[in-house]
Design a protein around this motif. Structure first.
Motif, PDB file in Angstrom:
ATOM      1  N   VAL A  10       0.832  -1.204   0.000  1.00  0.00           N
ATOM      2  CA  VAL A  10       0.000   0.000   0.000  1.00  0.00           C
ATOM      3  C   VAL A  10       0.869   1.258   0.000  1.00  0.00           C
ATOM      4  O   VAL A  10       0.559   2.251  -0.669  1.00  0.00           O
ATOM      5  N   LYS A  11       1.993   1.183   0.733  1.00  0.00           N
ATOM      6  CA  LYS A  11       2.932   2.321   0.705  1.00  0.00           C
ATOM      7  C   LYS A  11       3.465   2.553  -0.703  1.00  0.00           C
ATOM      8  O   LYS A  11       3.631   3.689  -1.142  1.00  0.00           O
ATOM      9  N   ALA A  15     -12.537  -1.518   6.435  1.00  0.00           N
ATOM     10  CA  ALA A  15     -11.885  -2.287   7.493  1.00  0.00           C
ATOM     11  C   ALA A  15     -11.715  -3.704   6.971  1.00  0.00           C
ATOM     12  O   ALA A  15     -12.609  -4.224   6.299  1.00  0.00           O
ATOM     13  N   PHE A  16     -10.561  -4.297   7.244  1.00  0.00           N
ATOM     14  CA  PHE A  16     -10.345  -5.679   6.772  1.00  0.00           C
ATOM     15  C   PHE A  16      -9.251  -6.368   7.578  1.00  0.00           C
ATOM     16  O   PHE A  16      -8.398  -5.719   8.177  1.00  0.00           O
ATOM     17  N   GLY A  17      -9.344  -7.698   7.610  1.00  0.00           N
ATOM     18  CA  GLY A  17      -8.315  -8.512   8.243  1.00  0.00           C
ATOM     19  C   GLY A  17      -7.341  -9.030   7.205  1.00  0.00           C
ATOM     20  O   GLY A  17      -7.678  -9.122   6.025  1.00  0.00           O
ATOM     21  N   THR A  18      -6.115  -9.354   7.654  1.00  0.00           N
ATOM     22  CA  THR A  18      -5.124  -9.945   6.761  1.00  0.00           C
ATOM     23  C   THR A  18      -4.517 -11.179   7.419  1.00  0.00           C
ATOM     24  O   THR A  18      -4.248 -11.184   8.621  1.00  0.00           O
ATOM     25  N   GLY A  19      -4.356 -12.245   6.623  1.00  0.00           N
ATOM     26  CA  GLY A  19      -3.756 -13.462   7.149  1.00  0.00           C
ATOM     27  C   GLY A  19      -3.435 -14.416   6.018  1.00  0.00           C
ATOM     28  O   GLY A  19      -3.926 -14.245   4.902  1.00  0.00           O
ATOM     29  N   THR A  20      -2.639 -15.431   6.310  1.00  0.00           N
ATOM     30  CA  THR A  20      -2.226 -16.362   5.271  1.00  0.00           C
ATOM     31  C   THR A  20      -3.416 -17.122   4.696  1.00  0.00           C
ATOM     32  O   THR A  20      -3.520 -17.305   3.478  1.00  0.00           O
ATOM     33  N   ALA A  21      -4.327 -17.551   5.564  1.00  0.00           N
ATOM     34  CA  ALA A  21      -5.428 -18.401   5.099  1.00  0.00           C
ATOM     35  C   ALA A  21      -6.356 -17.654   4.148  1.00  0.00           C
ATOM     36  O   ALA A  21      -6.594 -18.081   3.024  1.00  0.00           O
ATOM     37  N   ALA A  22      -6.886 -16.507   4.598  1.00  0.00           N
ATOM     38  CA  ALA A  22      -7.883 -15.786   3.799  1.00  0.00           C
ATOM     39  C   ALA A  22      -7.262 -14.694   2.931  1.00  0.00           C
ATOM     40  O   ALA A  22      -7.921 -14.154   2.051  1.00  0.00           O
ATOM     41  N   VAL A  23      -6.014 -14.341   3.157  1.00  0.00           N
ATOM     42  CA  VAL A  23      -5.282 -13.228   2.537  1.00  0.00           C
ATOM     43  C   VAL A  23      -5.909 -11.899   2.992  1.00  0.00           C
ATOM     44  O   VAL A  23      -5.346 -11.228   3.839  1.00  0.00           O
ATOM     45  N   ILE A  24      -7.071 -11.538   2.428  1.00  0.00           N
ATOM     46  CA  ILE A  24      -7.781 -10.324   2.854  1.00  0.00           C
ATOM     47  C   ILE A  24      -9.217 -10.711   3.197  1.00  0.00           C
ATOM     48  O   ILE A  24      -9.864 -11.407   2.432  1.00  0.00           O
ATOM     49  N   ARG A  84      -8.295  -4.213  -4.100  1.00  0.00           N
ATOM     50  CA  ARG A  84      -7.051  -3.971  -4.856  1.00  0.00           C
ATOM     51  C   ARG A  84      -5.883  -4.741  -4.226  1.00  0.00           C
ATOM     52  O   ARG A  84      -5.070  -5.340  -4.930  1.00  0.00           O
ATOM     53  N   ILE A  85      -5.807  -4.725  -2.889  1.00  0.00           N
ATOM     54  CA  ILE A  85      -4.734  -5.457  -2.190  1.00  0.00           C
ATOM     55  C   ILE A  85      -4.882  -6.949  -2.449  1.00  0.00           C
ATOM     56  O   ILE A  85      -3.917  -7.650  -2.754  1.00  0.00           O
ATOM     57  N   TYR A  86      -6.132  -7.431  -2.331  1.00  0.00           N
ATOM     58  CA  TYR A  86      -6.384  -8.859  -2.542  1.00  0.00           C
ATOM     59  C   TYR A  86      -5.939  -9.300  -3.930  1.00  0.00           C
ATOM     60  O   TYR A  86      -5.246 -10.303  -4.102  1.00  0.00           O
ATOM     61  N   GLN A  87      -6.341  -8.518  -4.951  1.00  0.00           N
ATOM     62  CA  GLN A  87      -5.995  -8.874  -6.330  1.00  0.00           C
ATOM     63  C   GLN A  87      -4.486  -8.880  -6.541  1.00  0.00           C
ATOM     64  O   GLN A  87      -3.932  -9.788  -7.154  1.00  0.00           O
ATOM     65  N   LYS A  88      -3.815  -7.864  -5.986  1.00  0.00           N
ATOM     66  CA  LYS A  88      -2.374  -7.757  -6.215  1.00  0.00           C
ATOM     67  C   LYS A  88      -1.615  -8.848  -5.449  1.00  0.00           C
ATOM     68  O   LYS A  88      -0.739  -9.508  -6.010  1.00  0.00           O
ATOM     69  N   LEU A  89      -1.973  -9.042  -4.167  1.00  0.00           N
ATOM     70  CA  LEU A  89      -1.248 -10.040  -3.366  1.00  0.00           C
ATOM     71  C   LEU A  89      -1.459 -11.448  -3.927  1.00  0.00           C
ATOM     72  O   LEU A  89      -0.495 -12.190  -4.123  1.00  0.00           O
ATOM     73  N   GLY A 132     -21.404  -2.312   4.116  1.00  0.00           N
ATOM     74  CA  GLY A 132     -21.353  -3.775   4.145  1.00  0.00           C
ATOM     75  C   GLY A 132     -20.755  -4.377   2.883  1.00  0.00           C
ATOM     76  O   GLY A 132     -20.840  -5.590   2.684  1.00  0.00           O
ATOM     77  N   LYS A 133     -20.149  -3.536   2.053  1.00  0.00           N
ATOM     78  CA  LYS A 133     -19.557  -4.058   0.809  1.00  0.00           C
ATOM     79  C   LYS A 133     -18.019  -4.066   0.903  1.00  0.00           C
ATOM     80  O   LYS A 133     -17.425  -3.332   1.691  1.00  0.00           O
ATOM     81  N   THR A 134     -17.391  -4.920   0.090  1.00  0.00           N
ATOM     82  CA  THR A 134     -15.934  -4.953   0.033  1.00  0.00           C
ATOM     83  C   THR A 134     -15.414  -3.618  -0.480  1.00  0.00           C
ATOM     84  O   THR A 134     -15.884  -3.118  -1.502  1.00  0.00           O
TER      85      THR A 134
END
Lengths: 353, 353
Positions: free
Chosen positions: B266-267, B295-304, B330-335, B322-324
């Motif tokens: 993101v930086k 707001a979102f969580g990050t982790g190996t299993a779900a990614v985002i 964008r982070i999800y797609q890139k990661l 209540g929507k993504t």
């Protein structure tokens, strides 16, 4: 539920009673019972003690859903086999189960199973002074699954270990390091129940205290790092002037059976016992005033473990000149006397098998 | 050290890629290495996956000395096998080992072992969208001993599980309950490392949140119950106005690899990212002002994992209707693009096997 019994064909040689150690020898048999959602607890059985097959994905190995209890059986001079307040351990096991999302056990049935197992291995109960048969009931999560959720299958097991006196040289005061970096437990956590993770989390502080020459750590509360909680894996008591003081059960302290028995016993002697917050600063202050008479830990393994020295932030105090206090000695003699059946059990604490 | 390989004679049938679930299927082989005080880590071997014999007195089952990591392998469109920043997991495993009194591993060697294992079972890497091969390195204490001290023997193991998308319906925002009774971790404890007991301790809050209709809990700090720490078993981010904010690593928060990657990514997009204390009151206040974008969580299993709703002490707020959110997407797609080899890896994060 019926308990099936399969006896061993190869009984082991019993260890030398003079050199038992603690938790290194195991008897010939063990108790196992399975849990599944459809059957509940089922298939209760006593089988020969030995290794078991576990899947590498077993939930306990990954997410630590495991709980246990610790109790002792003694053989009395008149050859009775005695347990000490075993119903308290069964009750606490269910409290632990509730916190750790493990299905409750039938306390009466599990106590019957323990009695049956101890009776089958009764020749393993050592009789030398200070020895006993340590009883370890425990429950492990057995799902083969890496998702994070409560397991749907469990094993409740009981294994037995003939143990020596916890302190082979007798009850001697030990040097204690007051821990100010690591935290054992905090309200809202799991410090008040007997789950495996509490013990793993305590190892580092213990190791660092040992490296500094101390036998155990005294745990302070995790919120303010002021109030005393436990010593090592024991509850802790202080005799201040004519009063016995112990930390109140504030949600991060294990409600010990020996703690409870000590309180009841000492009250029966007409000595005032108070459960309240105790700060480490207060203990040092009372020592300065010459009013700190004794300090000791209580637990199933050691029963009573006197504290001879406390080191807190570089300051060190000797308790009772580093000698075992009179009250600690009196409690030890009475409790172990009741446990071993050598003294009259005025409290109805012992249960004959 | 040489790694011996014993291949299975009975390869299993591979599961349907459309219905993999998470952590229920395991591949044909596993890696094992033993530790003893005299030999150190030794006897590195790849063997057929299957149940192992453990003694009922095995230390891990009683005192929870167990640690783990979680990683994923992907097969790229051009048939390369990719790991994502695996050296970070090996480094964190050693940090966990240090805290839990477990001997350190040779990070490079263990990474080589993982690569070798994944390569042997490479046909198990699923290729359907959202799927991957989950890699679970873990260490368990194997002494047969009921005394409370660090084990003198251990097993380091790696098992592999082909897994489906963490959220089979795609990345959808979930409802989160802000936990105010149970505590996940506290400074001086073990919340910053990956030890089994942390996860067992979290189950109860999760179960109670589920019963209330929430998917996960948001953990507050154990000292003041004010500051946000993690969500479920993930790190957590908030987009407030034009800035991305995440709790600073204060000693009770796991330093996630996806967290670290999210910050760096993101930086690189020119968006300001701040690691600092974030109170739940602030989040509700910013929502009121219309400044809480995502707001979102990050982790190996779900990614985002986007957060759609937060319930705190009976008050409920919807995040981004209540929507993504656009940034989460964008982070999800890139990661995931980098992880699967579908997008250019500008950061040198992927490692080819």
């Amino acid at each position: 539920m019926e308990i099936t019994v399969q006896k061993t064909d190869n009984p082991k040689e019993k260890p030398d009673q003079g050199n038992l150690g603690f938790g290194t020898n195991f008897t010939d048999h063990m108790f196992i019972m399975d849990y599944s959602k459809d059957k509940g607890w089922h298939d209760a059985r006593i089988v020969p003690y030995g290794p078991m097959k576990f899947d590498p994905a077993m939930a306990t190995l990954h997410y630590g859903q495991a709980v246990f209890e610790g109790m002792k059986a003694y053989k009395s001079p008149d050859n009775r086999i005695l347990l000490f307040r075993p119903e308290k351990n069964m009750e606490r096991l269910n409290n632990t189960n509730d916190r750790m999302c493990i299905p409750r056990i039938d306390e009466e049935f599990c106590l019957e199973a323990i009695k049956k197992l101890v009776n089958i291995d009764k020749e393993w109960i050592p009789t030398a002074p200070g020895t006993s048969l340590y009883i370890r009931p425990f429950i492990i999560a057995t799902d083969k699954y890496l998702g994070l959720k409560p397991s749907s299958t469990y094993k409740f097991m009981v294994i037995l270990s003939p143990v020596g006196a916890y302190y082979p040289q007798g009850v001697n005061p030990v040097e204690i390091y007051v821990e100010n970096e690591y935290v054992r437990a905090v309200p809202g956590g799991t410090g008040h129940v007997k789950t495996s993770g509490n013990y793993a989390a305590s190892l580092k502080a213990q190791a660092e205290a040992s490296a500094r020459g101390y036998v155990q750590v005294l745990w302070l509360d995790g919120l303010e790092r002021k109030y005393i909680e436990e010593v090592g894996s024991m509850n802790v008591f202080f005799k201040i002037d004519s009063e016995l003081v112990t930390p109140a059960l504030v949600g991060s302290i294990l409600p010990g059976v020996t703690r409870d028995s000590t309180i009841e016993l000492v009250k029966s002697w007409g000595i005032k016992v108070t459960e309240r917050r105790v700060s480490i600063a207060e203990i040092f202050e009372e020592h300065k005033k010459g009013r700190l008479d004794e300090a000791f830990g209580t637990g199933t393994a050691a029963v009573i473990s006197p504290i001879g020295e406390l080191n807190w932030e570089g300051r060190s105090i000797k308790v009772n000149d580093g000698k075992t206090g009179r009250l600690a000695e009196r409690i030890y003699q009475k409790l172990t006397g009741i446990q071993t059946g050598e003294l009259e059990d005025d409290f109805g604490w012992t249960e004959k098998i």
